[in-house]
Write a protein that holds these residues in place. Structure first.
Motif, PDB file in Angstrom:
ATOM      1  N   GLU A  14       0.853  -1.181   0.000  1.00 43.08           N
ATOM      2  CA  GLU A  14       0.000   0.000   0.000  1.00 43.08           C
ATOM      3  C   GLU A  14       0.890   1.233   0.000  1.00 43.08           C
ATOM      4  OE1 GLU A  14      -3.316   0.123  -0.002  1.00 43.08           O
ATOM      5  OE2 GLU A  14      -3.805  -1.996   0.332  1.00 43.08           O
ATOM      6  N   TYR A  15       0.459   2.266  -0.723  1.00 45.96           N
ATOM      7  CA  TYR A  15       1.188   3.534  -0.660  1.00 45.96           C
ATOM      8  C   TYR A  15       0.293   4.654  -1.162  1.00 45.96           C
ATOM      9  CZ  TYR A  15       1.981   2.941  -5.689  1.00 45.96           C
ATOM     10  OH  TYR A  15       1.819   2.764  -7.038  1.00 45.96           O
ATOM     11  N   SER A  16       0.580   5.838  -0.678  1.00 44.15           N
ATOM     12  CA  SER A  16      -0.144   7.015  -1.139  1.00 44.15           C
ATOM     13  C   SER A  16       0.571   7.573  -2.363  1.00 44.15           C
ATOM     14  CB  SER A  16      -0.205   8.054  -0.019  1.00 44.15           C
ATOM     15  OG  SER A  16       1.104   8.413   0.385  1.00 44.15           O
ATOM     16  N   SER A  17       0.180   8.722  -2.823  1.00 46.19           N
ATOM     17  CA  SER A  17       0.851   9.327  -3.972  1.00 46.19           C
ATOM     18  C   SER A  17       2.315   9.582  -3.636  1.00 46.19           C
ATOM     19  CB  SER A  17       0.168  10.647  -4.348  1.00 46.19           C
ATOM     20  OG  SER A  17       0.159  11.531  -3.240  1.00 46.19           O
ATOM     21  N   LYS A  22      -4.785   3.578   6.236  1.00 44.74           N
ATOM     22  CA  LYS A  22      -3.951   4.761   6.118  1.00 44.74           C
ATOM     23  C   LYS A  22      -4.343   5.752   7.205  1.00 44.74           C
ATOM     24  CE  LYS A  22      -3.398   4.407   1.088  1.00 44.74           C
ATOM     25  NZ  LYS A  22      -3.597   5.097  -0.201  1.00 44.74           N
ATOM     26  N   SER A  40       1.591  13.787   4.141  1.00 50.38           N
ATOM     27  CA  SER A  40       0.480  12.855   3.929  1.00 50.38           C
ATOM     28  C   SER A  40       0.956  11.525   3.362  1.00 50.38           C
ATOM     29  CB  SER A  40      -0.551  13.477   2.974  1.00 50.38           C
ATOM     30  OG  SER A  40       0.052  13.757   1.719  1.00 50.38           O
ATOM     31  N   TYR A  41       2.270  11.356   3.189  1.00 55.78           N
ATOM     32  CA  TYR A  41       2.773  10.133   2.570  1.00 55.78           C
ATOM     33  C   TYR A  41       2.736   8.972   3.564  1.00 55.78           C
ATOM     34  CZ  TYR A  41       5.661   6.805   0.100  1.00 55.78           C
ATOM     35  OH  TYR A  41       6.114   5.664  -0.529  1.00 55.78           O
ATOM     36  N   SER A  42       2.353   7.803   3.081  1.00 59.81           N
ATOM     37  CA  SER A  42       2.381   6.577   3.871  1.00 59.81           C
ATOM     38  C   SER A  42       2.609   5.400   2.928  1.00 59.81           C
ATOM     39  CB  SER A  42       1.073   6.389   4.650  1.00 59.81           C
ATOM     40  OG  SER A  42      -0.019   6.214   3.760  1.00 59.81           O
ATOM     41  N   GLU A  43       3.143   4.307   3.468  1.00 63.85           N
ATOM     42  CA  GLU A  43       3.345   3.106   2.661  1.00 63.85           C
ATOM     43  C   GLU A  43       3.443   1.887   3.567  1.00 63.85           C
ATOM     44  OE1 GLU A  43       7.089   3.920   0.642  1.00 63.85           O
ATOM     45  OE2 GLU A  43       8.133   2.558   2.025  1.00 63.85           O
ATOM     46  N   LYS A  56      -6.184  12.196   7.259  1.00 66.73           N
ATOM     47  CA  LYS A  56      -5.503  13.470   7.035  1.00 66.73           C
ATOM     48  C   LYS A  56      -5.629  14.394   8.237  1.00 66.73           C
ATOM     49  CE  LYS A  56      -5.892  13.335   2.007  1.00 66.73           C
ATOM     50  NZ  LYS A  56      -6.385  14.016   0.783  1.00 66.73           N
TER      51      LYS A  56
END
Length: 494
Positions: free
Chosen positions: A237-240, A402, A475-478, A405
């Motif tokens: 999983e990852y965000s932009s 996730k 806001s990044y996550s993985e 925000k």
């Protein structure tokens, strides 16, 4: 480029060199890997100078030979010595190991090898250490991209074969546990740089498998040790993508180091054999592959890193037909959630020259919940031990969710300041330790009597690592995942 099918026997080559007096030149060479033109592109060279000194060099063929690395000189005992003896080969081995360690993040460690009797498998250990050094030197020192990529691919095949994995067990035993960790950090730092280079030039690629794991069966104990650079783990999983180069650097140069220790006991009965397995301890640490100084200069130090979010182990007897039944000794958790509301009312009078009353109210919601949930599951003759981390705000599994925000900017949620808070779900270094004091419930198998004195068992595992922001407002996550599989032996005796 097709990788060569052979693995050069460097020890045998050095041991069987002609006497020095018969050399027509001052050096002798051995091909390590070949280029597409079928000409030697990387080779080892033994060099003898007039002062009775011997050196080993790694040479690249760029139309003319170019030395990429040279060992410390080995002094011959006398001028009439005609070849390298065992003492000289051990000196060379120590030098090779120390050069590998120097390519790692911690330069203070040094390897010393006492006087020992060389055993038959030591030559394989010597070969593996030498090929590892050639692999690292090729990544850092072989400038032309085509040459480096071709030789690194060829060396990777040689270093990841089944025979190399067995030899690695002897190598790490010689190094000892502390130097084993430093050896793997040096190797995986080179691997991380190699994968980064491929990704920057090729974009999205299939990451090569670079997980290193090995298993040891001792009296009453199984141990699995594993190392893997985070960049080589599968992305779940990852965000932009993040545009923060410092954050990218911090997350890239990390390594997962894991240990699984299981205690077992067998009981022979008249009509069956009872096998009991308990968790001794399971450890998972995330370590930096670069120095603290470099991480602080180009990244965010140790504050922004991955953390373990789930660990799953599956224990399976290889001979399924011998199993009568499987038993577990822990019920599924059905925890109570204590939800309480705390209201406060505060008031104050203004000074005498002002008339008025200030009132403030606040309301807090308290939820008592353990961050880690442990489960035992049974699938056929296999038992699964599973530890999963849950979000302290909404109770969801971290591995499949996730951060909201809104919570990213809240300073008191559990994943903020997660390495210093008194209620942190990790060690101060950011890893986890699951010991038998809390996860000591055993699992057991009842087996049919067997004529075999030793049975084979399989331990499979998955480790998930997650990144959520800690100090930084991003806001990044993985979430990444790795899998490992090891076979271990279990003697059927009291």
């Amino acid at each position: 480029m097709d990788a060569p099918a052979f693995v050069p026997d460097i020890w045998a080559w050095i041991s069987n060199l002609p006497p020095f007096s018969q050399w027509k030149t001052s050096s002798m060479s051995l091909c390590i890997c070949t280029s597409t033109s079928k000409q030697p592109s990387m080779f080892l060279s033994i060099n003898k100078n007039s002062s009775s000194q011997i050196t080993l060099s790694i040479i690249a063929n760029f139309h003319v030979p170019v030395s990429l690395w040279t060992s410390s000189p080995i002094h011959l005992s006398n001028k009439i010595q005609q070849s390298l003896d065992e003492h000289g080969l051990i000196q060379l081995f120590v030098d090779i190991v120390n050069w590998v360690l120097r390519y790692g993040p911690n330069k203070k460690y040094a390897f010393r090898f006492g006087a020992v009797q060389i055993k038959e498998n030591f030559k394989n250990v010597f070969n593996l250490a030498c090929l590892t050094l050639v692999f690292i030197v090729c990544i850092y020192e072989a400038a032309p991209h085509d040459l480096r990529r071709g030789c690194v691919d060829a060396l990777k095949v040689q270093l990841t074969g089944p025979n190399a994995k067995e030899v690695s067990k002897y190598l790490v035993r010689i190094l000892g546990s502390n130097l084993e960790e430093e050896w793997m950090r040096a190797l995986n730092l080179a691997v991380t740089n190699w994968i980064s280079e491929i990704m920057s030039s090729s974009g999205s690629i299939r990451i090569p498998s670079v997980l290193f794991s090995y298993a040891v069966s001792a009296i009453g104990l199984w141990k699995v040790q594993l190392y893997c650079p985070v960049i080589a783990m599968n992305m779940e999983e990852y965000s932009s993508p993040t545009q923060d180069e410092r954050l990218s650097f911090s997350l890239k140069y990390q390594q997962v180091e894991g240990v699984v220790q299981l205690a077992y006991r067998t009981t022979l009965k008249q009509n069956c054999v009872d096998v009991e397995v308990k968790v001794d301890n399971v450890r998972c640490d995330i370590t930096s592959l670069v120095s603290e100084t470099l991480m602080a200069e180009r990244g965010y130090g140790s504050e922004e890193k991955h953390f373990p979010s789930r660990i799953s182990l599956q224990i399976t007897p290889m001979q399924q037909s011998d199993i009568i039944y499987v038993s577990v000794n822990k019920s599924s958790d059905n925890p109570r959630h204590e939800v309480g509301f705390e209201k406060t009312l505060e008031g104050s009078f203004e000074p005498p020259n002002h008339f008025g009353l200030n009132v403030s109210t606040s309301e807090n919601v308290v939820v008592n919940m353990k961050p880690w949930k442990f489960e035992q599951l049974v699938h056929g003759s296999s038992v699964v031990l599973d530890w999963s981390l849950h979000d302290g705000i909404n109770g969801r599994e971290v591995v499949s969710s996730k951060p909201s925000k809104f919570s990213i900017f809240q300073p008191r949620v559990w994943f903020r300041d997660r390495y210093a808070s008194a209620y942190r779900p990790f060690t101060r270094e950011g890893g986890v330790v699951f010991a038998r004091d809390e996860y000591g419930e055993s699992v057991s198998w009842k087996m049919c009597p067997s004529t075999a004195m030793v049975t084979q068992w399989e331990v499979r595992g998955c480790i998930w690592l997650t990144y959520w922001p800690n100090k930084q407002k991003t806001s990044y996550s993985e979430t990444r995942r790795l899998e490992f599989r090891e076979c271990l032996s279990l003697p059927l005796s009291n």
